[in-house]
Design a protein around this motif. Structure first.
Motif, PDB file in Angstrom:
ATOM      1  N   MET A  76      50.438  43.063  46.205  1.00  0.00           N
ATOM      2  CA  MET A  76      50.423  41.866  45.359  1.00  0.00           C
ATOM      3  C   MET A  76      51.125  42.130  44.024  1.00  0.00           C
ATOM      4  SD  MET A  76      47.092  39.579  44.319  1.00  0.00           S
ATOM      5  CE  MET A  76      47.266  38.071  43.355  1.00  0.00           C
ATOM      6  N   ARG A  77      51.816  41.108  43.516  1.00  0.00           N
ATOM      7  CA  ARG A  77      52.460  41.250  42.214  1.00  0.00           C
ATOM      8  C   ARG A  77      51.411  41.379  41.122  1.00  0.00           C
ATOM      9  NH1 ARG A  77      56.416  37.816  44.660  1.00  0.00           N
ATOM     10  NH2 ARG A  77      55.150  35.985  44.232  1.00  0.00           N
ATOM     11  N   GLY A  78      51.823  41.909  39.960  1.00  0.00           N
ATOM     12  CA  GLY A  78      50.892  42.291  38.897  1.00  0.00           C
ATOM     13  C   GLY A  78      50.117  41.137  38.305  1.00  0.00           C
ATOM     14  N   SER A  79      49.101  41.495  37.504  1.00  0.00           N
ATOM     15  CA  SER A  79      48.127  40.520  37.009  1.00  0.00           C
ATOM     16  C   SER A  79      48.704  39.573  35.969  1.00  0.00           C
ATOM     17  CB  SER A  79      46.923  41.260  36.405  1.00  0.00           C
ATOM     18  OG  SER A  79      47.343  42.090  35.331  1.00  0.00           O
ATOM     19  N   ASP A  80      49.879  39.911  35.366  1.00  0.00           N
ATOM     20  CA  ASP A  80      50.461  38.987  34.398  1.00  0.00           C
ATOM     21  C   ASP A  80      51.087  37.779  35.082  1.00  0.00           C
ATOM     22  OD1 ASP A  80      53.836  40.115  33.871  1.00  0.00           O
ATOM     23  OD2 ASP A  80      52.529  40.516  35.571  1.00  0.00           O
ATOM     24  N   HIS A  81      51.214  37.841  36.422  1.00  0.00           N
ATOM     25  CA  HIS A  81      51.929  36.790  37.170  1.00  0.00           C
ATOM     26  C   HIS A  81      51.252  35.429  37.059  1.00  0.00           C
ATOM     27  CE1 HIS A  81      54.529  35.143  40.225  1.00  0.00           C
ATOM     28  NE2 HIS A  81      53.487  34.713  40.886  1.00  0.00           N
TER      29      HIS A  81
ATOM     30  N   LEU B 256      37.022  34.346  34.383  1.00  0.00           N
ATOM     31  CA  LEU B 256      37.458  35.700  34.043  1.00  0.00           C
ATOM     32  C   LEU B 256      38.857  35.976  34.587  1.00  0.00           C
ATOM     33  CD1 LEU B 256      36.574  38.424  32.763  1.00  0.00           C
ATOM     34  CD2 LEU B 256      35.700  39.077  35.027  1.00  0.00           C
ATOM     35  N   SER B 257      39.146  35.480  35.788  1.00  0.00           N
ATOM     36  CA  SER B 257      40.470  35.706  36.391  1.00  0.00           C
ATOM     37  C   SER B 257      41.579  34.999  35.620  1.00  0.00           C
ATOM     38  CB  SER B 257      40.473  35.267  37.864  1.00  0.00           C
ATOM     39  OG  SER B 257      40.543  33.857  37.983  1.00  0.00           O
ATOM     40  N   ASP B 258      41.236  33.910  34.903  1.00  0.00           N
ATOM     41  CA  ASP B 258      42.220  33.251  34.041  1.00  0.00           C
ATOM     42  C   ASP B 258      42.618  34.156  32.874  1.00  0.00           C
ATOM     43  OD1 ASP B 258      42.312  30.847  35.477  1.00  0.00           O
ATOM     44  OD2 ASP B 258      40.657  29.974  34.340  1.00  0.00           O
ATOM     45  N   ARG B 259      41.659  34.999  32.429  1.00  0.00           N
ATOM     46  CA  ARG B 259      41.892  35.829  31.248  1.00  0.00           C
ATOM     47  C   ARG B 259      42.469  37.202  31.581  1.00  0.00           C
ATOM     48  NH1 ARG B 259      37.005  33.370  30.187  1.00  0.00           N
ATOM     49  NH2 ARG B 259      35.764  35.224  30.649  1.00  0.00           N
ATOM     50  N   ILE B 260      41.971  37.844  32.642  1.00  0.00           N
ATOM     51  CA  ILE B 260      42.391  39.233  32.904  1.00  0.00           C
ATOM     52  C   ILE B 260      43.370  39.354  34.063  1.00  0.00           C
ATOM     53  CG2 ILE B 260      40.185  40.083  32.001  1.00  0.00           C
ATOM     54  CD1 ILE B 260      39.439  40.828  34.918  1.00  0.00           C
ATOM     55  N   GLY B 261      43.645  38.248  34.753  1.00  0.00           N
ATOM     56  CA  GLY B 261      44.554  38.295  35.894  1.00  0.00           C
ATOM     57  C   GLY B 261      43.806  38.354  37.211  1.00  0.00           C
ATOM     58  N   ARG B 262      44.507  38.060  38.280  1.00  0.00           N
ATOM     59  CA  ARG B 262      43.866  37.919  39.593  1.00  0.00           C
ATOM     60  C   ARG B 262      43.770  39.236  40.369  1.00  0.00           C
ATOM     61  NH1 ARG B 262      43.040  32.810  37.503  1.00  0.00           N
ATOM     62  NH2 ARG B 262      44.874  31.497  37.667  1.00  0.00           N
ATOM     63  N   LYS B 263      44.825  40.061  40.282  1.00  0.00           N
ATOM     64  CA  LYS B 263      45.006  41.153  41.237  1.00  0.00           C
ATOM     65  C   LYS B 263      43.836  42.133  41.277  1.00  0.00           C
ATOM     66  CE  LYS B 263      48.125  44.955  42.465  1.00  0.00           C
ATOM     67  NZ  LYS B 263      49.490  45.510  42.315  1.00  0.00           N
TER      68      LYS B 263
ATOM     69  N   LEU C 109      40.834  42.005  40.053  1.00  0.00           N
ATOM     70  CA  LEU C 109      39.544  41.396  40.388  1.00  0.00           C
ATOM     71  C   LEU C 109      39.394  41.292  41.907  1.00  0.00           C
ATOM     72  CD1 LEU C 109      37.280  40.437  38.546  1.00  0.00           C
ATOM     73  CD2 LEU C 109      38.230  38.137  38.639  1.00  0.00           C
ATOM     74  N   ILE C 110      40.499  40.960  42.594  1.00  0.00           N
ATOM     75  CA  ILE C 110      40.476  40.887  44.060  1.00  0.00           C
ATOM     76  C   ILE C 110      40.268  42.275  44.667  1.00  0.00           C
ATOM     77  CG2 ILE C 110      41.855  40.342  46.120  1.00  0.00           C
ATOM     78  CD1 ILE C 110      43.285  38.185  44.364  1.00  0.00           C
ATOM     79  N   VAL C 111      41.036  43.265  44.182  1.00  0.00           N
ATOM     80  CA  VAL C 111      40.916  44.628  44.716  1.00  0.00           C
ATOM     81  C   VAL C 111      39.491  45.147  44.526  1.00  0.00           C
ATOM     82  CG1 VAL C 111      41.704  47.014  44.466  1.00  0.00           C
ATOM     83  CG2 VAL C 111      43.355  45.140  44.337  1.00  0.00           C
ATOM     84  N   GLY C 112      38.964  45.014  43.309  1.00  0.00           N
ATOM     85  CA  GLY C 112      37.606  45.493  43.022  1.00  0.00           C
ATOM     86  C   GLY C 112      36.560  44.801  43.875  1.00  0.00           C
TER      87      GLY C 112
END
Length: 408
Positions: free
Chosen positions: A390-395, A273-280, A282-285
Motif C-alpha cells: 500500500m502507498r504511504g500514509s500521506d496519500h 484517527l485515520s484522518d489524522r495519522i493516515g490509513r496504512k 492503522l490497517i497493518v496494526g
C-alpha cells in the motif's frame, strides 16, 4: 445522524443471528459436520458480496434512496423464514435473502455518508457508520442470547429482527433524503483531467483497478476479504467451540456480543484517527492485533482468556474496518467511487463465504482450534501485504490520482 441510526438497525437485523443460528444448527437440526452447519454463512457471504457490487452501480444510476428502500423491503421475509423454517434449507434460503438485503442497505448508508462529508472527515464518517452497524450487531447478539436462554431458540430472538426491519423501512421511506447530487457536485469541483478520466471509466476498468492494478485499492481489497474471513470463522465456529467447553448460553451470548461491541465502539475513535495519522499503519496494526487475538482463542481454554481475546479481536477489527472504507474513498474518483466501494465490499464480504468454507473444512479435519490457528496466520500475512504494497500514509490527503498514474 439519521443515516447512523438507520445503519444501527441494519446491523441489528444481522445481529439477530449471531448467537442463535450456530446453536440452532447444533441443537435443533443436529448437523454433524461443521462444513454443513456453516452453509448459511457461505450463502449469506456470497449473496451479500454479489449484491454489494450491484449496489454501487444501481445507486449511481437510480439514486441512493431507492436502493436503500429496496434493501429493507427484501428483508421482510427473513424473520419468518428463520422462525418457521422446517429444515436447514429454509435457514440457508433466509440467509441468501438477508445477504441481498444487507448488501443494498449497508452499502447505501456507506455511500450516502461519503456523499455528505468531504475528504478531510471521511474516516470519521465511516467510523460513525460502522460503529452504529456493529453496535447494532452486538446489542442484538446479547439480547437474543438472553431471549434464547429464557424463551427458547425460536421464535423469540427473531421477533426482534422483525421489529428492526419495520423501523428501518419506515425511517428510510419517510425521513432519509437523496444524497447522490452531493457526489456530482464534488466530481464537478475536481480538476478536469480527473473528471474526464472518471466519467469515461467502464465498470470493467473500475473492477480491475480496485481489485488488482492500483496498489492501494488492491491492498485494501485483500485486507477486507481476510478481515471478513476471520469474522465468518468467529460467527460460525466460536459459539460451537464455547458450547463444547461447557459455557452456558448466557456466557456464549456475552462472548458473541463483546467482540462486535468493542469493534463497533472502537470505530468512533479509529475512524477519525485515520484522518489524522493516515490509513496504512492503522490497517497493518489492526490485522496483527486480530491475528494475536485469534491465536488466544485457538489455544485458550477458559472464559477469561476468550473474553480477553474477544476484546482484542474487536479492537483490531475497529482499527481496520472504517479505515479500509475511507482508503477506498481517498483514491477513487467521485464519479466512480460508489462502484469502487461496491467492488471493495464484493471482495470483503466474499470473505464470509471463504472463511466459512475454509474454517469448516479445517474444523472437520483437524478440530476448531486448528482452524482458528490457520486463520490467525492468514490474518497476519494479510497485514504484511498491506505493509509492503500500500502507498504511504500521506496519500489520504491528496486528491485522487489521474487514472494513468494510478494504474502505474
Amino acid at each position: 445522524m439519521l443515516l447512523v441510526a438507520v445503519n444501527a438497525l441494519v446491523g441489528g437485523t444481522l445481529g439477530q443471528e449471531r448467537t442463535v443460528l450456530p446453536l440452532l444448527a447444533d441443537q435443533v437440526f443436529h448437523l454433524d459436520l461443521y462444513t454443513s452447519a456453516l452453509t448459511y454463512i457461505v450463502a449469506f457471504g456470497l449473496a451479500k458480496a454479489g449484491t454489494n457490487y450491484f449496489a454501487g452501480t444501481l445507486s449511481d444510476r437510480y439514486g441512493r434512496k431507492p436502493v436503500l428502500i429496496s434493501g429493507w423491503l427484501i428483508a421482510i421475509p427473513v424473520p419468518l423464514l428463520l422462525i418457521f423454517g422446517p429444515s436447514w434449507g429454509w435457514i440457508v434460503a433466509a440467509n441468501v435473502v438477508l445477504g441481498i438485503s444487507q448488501g443494498l442497505t449497508w452499502s447505501t448508508t456507506v455511500m450516502m455518508k461519503m456523499d455528505l462529508v468531504g475528504p478531510e472527515r471521511r474516516g470519521l464518517a465511516m467510523g460513525f457508520n460502522e460503529a452504529a452497524g456493529y453496535l447494532g450487531v452486538a446489542g442484538t447478539a446479547l439480547a437474543t442470547g438472553y431471549i434464547a436462554a429464557n424463551y427458547g431458540l425460536r421464535p423469540g430472538p427473531f421477533l426482534l429482527g422483525a421489529a428492526f426491519i419495520a423501523l428501518g423501512l419506515g425511517l428510510s421511506v419517510l425521513f432519509v433524503r437523496e444524497t447522490h447530487h452531493h457526489a456530482k457536485v464534488e466530481a464537478a469541483n475536481h480538476v478536469s483531467v480527473h473528471a474526464q478520466a472518471g466519467s469515461t471509466l467502464s465498470n470493467r476498468q473500475v473492477f480491475t483497478l480496485t481489485s488488482f492494478r492500483d496498489r492501494s485499492l488492491s491492498s485494501v481489497s485483500q485486507a477486507g476479504l481476510v478481515n471478513n474471513l476471520n469474522d465468518g470463522l468467529a460467527w460460525g465456529l466460536f459459539p460451537i467451540l464455547f458450547a463444547a467447553a461447557g459455557l452456558s448460553i448466557e456466557r456464549i451470548g456475552i462472548l458473541a456480543a463483546v467482540y462486535p461491541a468493542v469493534w463497533g465502539a472502537g470505530q468512533l475513535i479509529t475512524g477519525g484517527l485515520s484522518d489524522r495519522i493516515g490509513r496504512k499503519w492503522l490497517i497493518v496494526g489492526g490485522m496483527i492485533v486480530q491475528a494475536v487475538a485469534l491465536g488466544m482463542v485457538a489455544f485458550g481454554h477458559s472464559f477469561g482468556v476468550w473474553l480477553a481475546a474477544a476484546v482484542l479481536l474487536g479492537a483490531g477489527t475497529a482499527m481496520v474496518y472504517p479505515t479500509l472504507l475511507a482508503a477506498i474513498g481517498d483514491v477513487a474518483h467521485p464519479e466512480w467511487r460508489a462502484r469502487a466501494v461496491g467492488i471493495y465490499r464484493l471482495w470483503r464480504d466474499g470473505g464470509f463465504a471463504v472463511g466459512a468454507l475454509l474454517s469448516g473444512l479445517l474444523a472437520d479435519a483437524f478440530g476448531i482450534p486448528w482452524a482458528v490457528a490457520v486463520v490467525a496466520a492468514l490474518t497476519a500475512a494479510s497485514g504484511l501485504i498491506v505493509a509492503v504494497r500500500m502507498r504511504g500514509s500521506d496519500h489520504h490527503h491528496r486528491p485522487p490520482l489521474p487514472v494513468k498514474l494510478s494504474v502505474a
